[in-house]
Design a protein around this motif. Structure first.
Motif, PDB file in Angstrom:
ATOM      1  N   THR A 176       0.869  -1.178   0.000  1.00  0.00           N
ATOM      2  CA  THR A 176       0.000   0.000   0.000  1.00  0.00           C
ATOM      3  C   THR A 176       0.906   1.228   0.000  1.00  0.00           C
ATOM      4  O   THR A 176       2.120   1.115   0.247  1.00  0.00           O
ATOM      5  CB  THR A 176      -0.877   0.030   1.266  1.00  0.00           C
ATOM      6  N   ALA A 177       0.310   2.401  -0.204  1.00  0.00           N
ATOM      7  CA  ALA A 177       1.100   3.638  -0.216  1.00  0.00           C
ATOM      8  C   ALA A 177       1.818   3.817   1.122  1.00  0.00           C
ATOM      9  O   ALA A 177       3.003   4.163   1.177  1.00  0.00           O
ATOM     10  CB  ALA A 177       0.196   4.829  -0.520  1.00  0.00           C
ATOM     11  N   ASP A 178       1.110   3.571   2.244  1.00  0.00           N
ATOM     12  CA  ASP A 178       1.724   3.719   3.570  1.00  0.00           C
ATOM     13  C   ASP A 178       2.885   2.751   3.766  1.00  0.00           C
ATOM     14  O   ASP A 178       3.956   3.122   4.245  1.00  0.00           O
ATOM     15  CB  ASP A 178       0.691   3.463   4.667  1.00  0.00           C
ATOM     16  N   GLU A 179       2.653   1.499   3.394  1.00  0.00           N
ATOM     17  CA  GLU A 179       3.724   0.486   3.541  1.00  0.00           C
ATOM     18  C   GLU A 179       4.940   0.871   2.685  1.00  0.00           C
ATOM     19  O   GLU A 179       6.086   0.729   3.124  1.00  0.00           O
ATOM     20  CB  GLU A 179       3.202  -0.896   3.106  1.00  0.00           C
ATOM     21  N   ALA A 180       4.676   1.382   1.482  1.00  0.00           N
ATOM     22  CA  ALA A 180       5.779   1.780   0.597  1.00  0.00           C
ATOM     23  C   ALA A 180       6.577   2.903   1.244  1.00  0.00           C
ATOM     24  O   ALA A 180       7.815   2.874   1.278  1.00  0.00           O
ATOM     25  CB  ALA A 180       5.233   2.224  -0.763  1.00  0.00           C
ATOM     26  N   ALA A 181       5.848   3.892   1.809  1.00  0.00           N
ATOM     27  CA  ALA A 181       6.532   5.016   2.459  1.00  0.00           C
ATOM     28  C   ALA A 181       7.367   4.508   3.628  1.00  0.00           C
ATOM     29  O   ALA A 181       8.529   4.909   3.810  1.00  0.00           O
ATOM     30  CB  ALA A 181       5.514   6.048   2.934  1.00  0.00           C
ATOM     31  N   GLN A 182       6.798   3.594   4.449  1.00  0.00           N
ATOM     32  CA  GLN A 182       7.534   3.040   5.600  1.00  0.00           C
ATOM     33  C   GLN A 182       8.781   2.290   5.137  1.00  0.00           C
ATOM     34  O   GLN A 182       9.856   2.411   5.737  1.00  0.00           O
ATOM     35  CB  GLN A 182       6.631   2.090   6.417  1.00  0.00           C
ATOM     36  N   ALA A 183       8.635   1.521   4.060  1.00  0.00           N
ATOM     37  CA  ALA A 183       9.779   0.739   3.550  1.00  0.00           C
ATOM     38  C   ALA A 183      10.901   1.670   3.103  1.00  0.00           C
ATOM     39  O   ALA A 183      12.084   1.426   3.384  1.00  0.00           O
ATOM     40  CB  ALA A 183       9.312  -0.143   2.380  1.00  0.00           C
ATOM     41  N   ILE A 184      10.519   2.762   2.436  1.00  0.00           N
ATOM     42  CA  ILE A 184      11.548   3.723   1.975  1.00  0.00           C
ATOM     43  C   ILE A 184      12.224   4.378   3.177  1.00  0.00           C
ATOM     44  O   ILE A 184      13.457   4.483   3.248  1.00  0.00           O
ATOM     45  CB  ILE A 184      10.915   4.790   1.039  1.00  0.00           C
ATOM     46  N   LEU A 185      11.394   4.796   4.173  1.00  0.00           N
ATOM     47  CA  LEU A 185      11.974   5.440   5.365  1.00  0.00           C
ATOM     48  C   LEU A 185      12.933   4.498   6.080  1.00  0.00           C
ATOM     49  O   LEU A 185      14.028   4.896   6.499  1.00  0.00           O
ATOM     50  CB  LEU A 185      10.852   5.847   6.336  1.00  0.00           C
ATOM     51  N   ALA A 186      12.528   3.215   6.219  1.00  0.00           N
ATOM     52  CA  ALA A 186      13.382   2.244   6.914  1.00  0.00           C
ATOM     53  C   ALA A 186      14.723   2.095   6.186  1.00  0.00           C
ATOM     54  O   ALA A 186      15.790   2.047   6.810  1.00  0.00           O
ATOM     55  CB  ALA A 186      12.663   0.895   6.993  1.00  0.00           C
ATOM     56  N   LYS A 187      14.671   2.065   4.861  1.00  0.00           N
ATOM     57  CA  LYS A 187      15.903   1.905   4.072  1.00  0.00           C
ATOM     58  C   LYS A 187      16.811   3.117   4.244  1.00  0.00           C
ATOM     59  O   LYS A 187      18.034   2.983   4.411  1.00  0.00           O
ATOM     60  CB  LYS A 187      15.502   1.738   2.591  1.00  0.00           C
ATOM     61  N   LEU A 188      16.200   4.322   4.212  1.00  0.00           N
ATOM     62  CA  LEU A 188      16.998   5.546   4.354  1.00  0.00           C
ATOM     63  C   LEU A 188      17.652   5.595   5.728  1.00  0.00           C
ATOM     64  O   LEU A 188      18.806   6.032   5.866  1.00  0.00           O
ATOM     65  CB  LEU A 188      16.127   6.791   4.129  1.00  0.00           C
ATOM     66  N   LYS A 189      16.906   5.127   6.768  1.00  0.00           N
ATOM     67  CA  LYS A 189      17.477   5.110   8.130  1.00  0.00           C
ATOM     68  C   LYS A 189      18.609   4.097   8.213  1.00  0.00           C
ATOM     69  O   LYS A 189      19.658   4.362   8.801  1.00  0.00           O
ATOM     70  CB  LYS A 189      16.390   4.779   9.155  1.00  0.00           C
ATOM     71  N   GLU A 190      18.382   2.934   7.602  1.00  0.00           N
ATOM     72  CA  GLU A 190      19.403   1.878   7.621  1.00  0.00           C
ATOM     73  C   GLU A 190      20.726   2.389   7.025  1.00  0.00           C
ATOM     74  O   GLU A 190      21.807   2.041   7.489  1.00  0.00           O
ATOM     75  CB  GLU A 190      18.863   0.699   6.794  1.00  0.00           C
ATOM     76  N   LYS A 191      20.607   3.254   6.017  1.00  0.00           N
ATOM     77  CA  LYS A 191      21.822   3.772   5.348  1.00  0.00           C
ATOM     78  C   LYS A 191      22.293   5.076   5.988  1.00  0.00           C
ATOM     79  O   LYS A 191      23.154   5.770   5.435  1.00  0.00           O
ATOM     80  CB  LYS A 191      21.526   4.031   3.872  1.00  0.00           C
ATOM     81  N   TYR A 192      21.692   5.451   7.113  1.00  0.00           N
ATOM     82  CA  TYR A 192      22.039   6.695   7.822  1.00  0.00           C
ATOM     83  C   TYR A 192      21.870   7.938   6.950  1.00  0.00           C
ATOM     84  O   TYR A 192      22.589   8.929   7.109  1.00  0.00           O
ATOM     85  CB  TYR A 192      23.480   6.639   8.360  1.00  0.00           C
ATOM     86  N   ILE A 193      20.932   7.875   5.999  1.00  0.00           N
ATOM     87  CA  ILE A 193      20.693   9.058   5.163  1.00  0.00           C
ATOM     88  C   ILE A 193      19.780  10.028   5.925  1.00  0.00           C
ATOM     89  O   ILE A 193      19.914  11.239   5.806  1.00  0.00           O
ATOM     90  CB  ILE A 193      20.102   8.659   3.793  1.00  0.00           C
ATOM     91  N   ILE A 194      18.851   9.471   6.702  1.00  0.00           N
ATOM     92  CA  ILE A 194      18.028  10.346   7.572  1.00  0.00           C
ATOM     93  C   ILE A 194      18.148   9.847   9.023  1.00  0.00           C
ATOM     94  O   ILE A 194      18.590   8.743   9.267  1.00  0.00           O
ATOM     95  CB  ILE A 194      16.531  10.383   7.147  1.00  0.00           C
TER      96      ILE A 194
END
Ligand SMILES: Cc1cc2nc3c(=O)[nH]c(=O)nc-3n(C[C@H](O)[C@H](O)[C@H](O)COP(=O)(O)OP(=O)(O)OC[C@H]3O[C@@H](n4cnc5c(N)ncnc54)[C@H](O)[C@@H]3O)c2cc1C
Length: 264
Positions: free
Chosen positions: A246-264
């Motif tokens: 879903t749109a929410d799940e997609a947004a969460q997945a992107i946020l998790a990836k960005l955090k994992e890479k220390y981008i945010i």
């Protein structure tokens, strides 16, 4: 008024490709060009000369091997009055410190009012040489020039910052570093090209400028930095395609990836 424009001959890095098997740069057939920021600096100087052709003299100055003569002929064909090539085996392998010391010694042999360098060379990419020359000459520097005018003996520069501009007014002697977008360079004229072939290029070796040089500051030996290793960057790994979210799940997945890479 005398203007010295520093002109570096560089490989056209937009034409440099990687050999996919060896991962090394393919340099064969890569044309040499005048560094784009320097071409714009030359155009700035020529426009100042256009306003007062009788009283403004433009020098193009390059440090490099004999083949840098081609860049200087191009500068002459655009309208530079004199070309000076600073060339000697003793200057080879210079880092930005040794390069700027050597170029400064050459400039000190010219009765200059304004020195123009490019902001950055597209091969070395350090953006250090211009400000270092100003420091050695003990004159002020304005870098990142996006527009330059000379009015009533003052130099007016629009200096670019990340989020704003400054309009600065300065007396000469002064050094400016120009951005490529500062002035669209003019084309060489047919007559200019023809005449540039006939014009002499002054070549200065070590002997000609050593009176202004500390010999411990030139060439490879006078370079405080050394390139220890040089290698291409590894290509990025293939991306991951997430489907059926879903749109929410997609947004969460992107946020998790960005955090994992220390981008945010
Ligand atoms: C064999 C070899 C060995 C090297 N070893 C080292 C090393 O050990 N350490 C290291 O740091 N670098 C090394 N270099 C890179 C070299 O130092 C830089 O190319 C040079 O110092 C200029 O820096 P830059 O290209 O980053 O110029 P920038 O500082 O990005 O250039 C800014 C402006 O300065 C002017 N300018 C710069 N160079 C010239 C020039 N030659 N003639 C006229 N104007 C010029 C131009 O107007 C240019 O737009 C080596 C290069 C060679 C060929």
């Amino acid at each position: 008024m005398n203007i010295v424009v520093c002109v570096k001959q560089v490989p056209d890095t937009t034409e440099v490709r990687l050999d996919p098997k060896t991962n090394t740069l393919i340099r064969e057939g890569v044309p040499s060009i005048i560094n784009p920021d320097d071409l714009s600096g030359l155009e700035v100087a020529l426009r100042i000369k256009d306003q007062d052709p009788e009283n403004v003299k433009v020098y193009a100055l390059s440090m490099g091997p004999n083949q840098a003569e081609y860049a200087l002929r191009e500068a002459l064909a655009m309208g530079a009055d004199e070309a000076i090539l600073v060339s000697d085996r003793a200057f080879g392998g210079a880092d930005t410190w040794a390069t700027s010391c050597t170029i400064t010694a050459a400039i000190e042999h010219i009765d200059y009012d304004l020195v123009i360098a490019g902001r950055q060379a597209i091969d070395g990419d350090t953006a250090q040489v211009g400000p270092q020359i100003a420091r050695h000459l003990n004159i002020p520097a304005i870098s990142y020039a996006e527009d330059v005018k000379v009015e009533d003996g003052k130099v007016i520069v629009k200096r670019q910052f990340e989020d704003r501009y400054h309009i600065l007014e300065a007396d000469m002697p002064l050094l400016i570093t120009t951005l490529a977008e500062c002035a669209q360079p003019r084309y060489m004229t047919i007559r200019g090209i023809y005449e540039a072939q006939e014009k002499p290029i002054t070549v200065w070796g070590l002997k000609d400028i050593e009176d202004k040089l500390d010999l411990s500051n030139i060439g490879l030996k006078g370079s405080p930095t050394r390139v220890k290793q040089s290698f291409p960057k590894q290509g990025k790994a293939a991306g991951v395609l997430l489907t059926d979210l879903t749109a929410d799940e997609a947004a969460q997945a992107i946020l998790a990836k960005l955090k994992e890479k220390y981008i945010i």
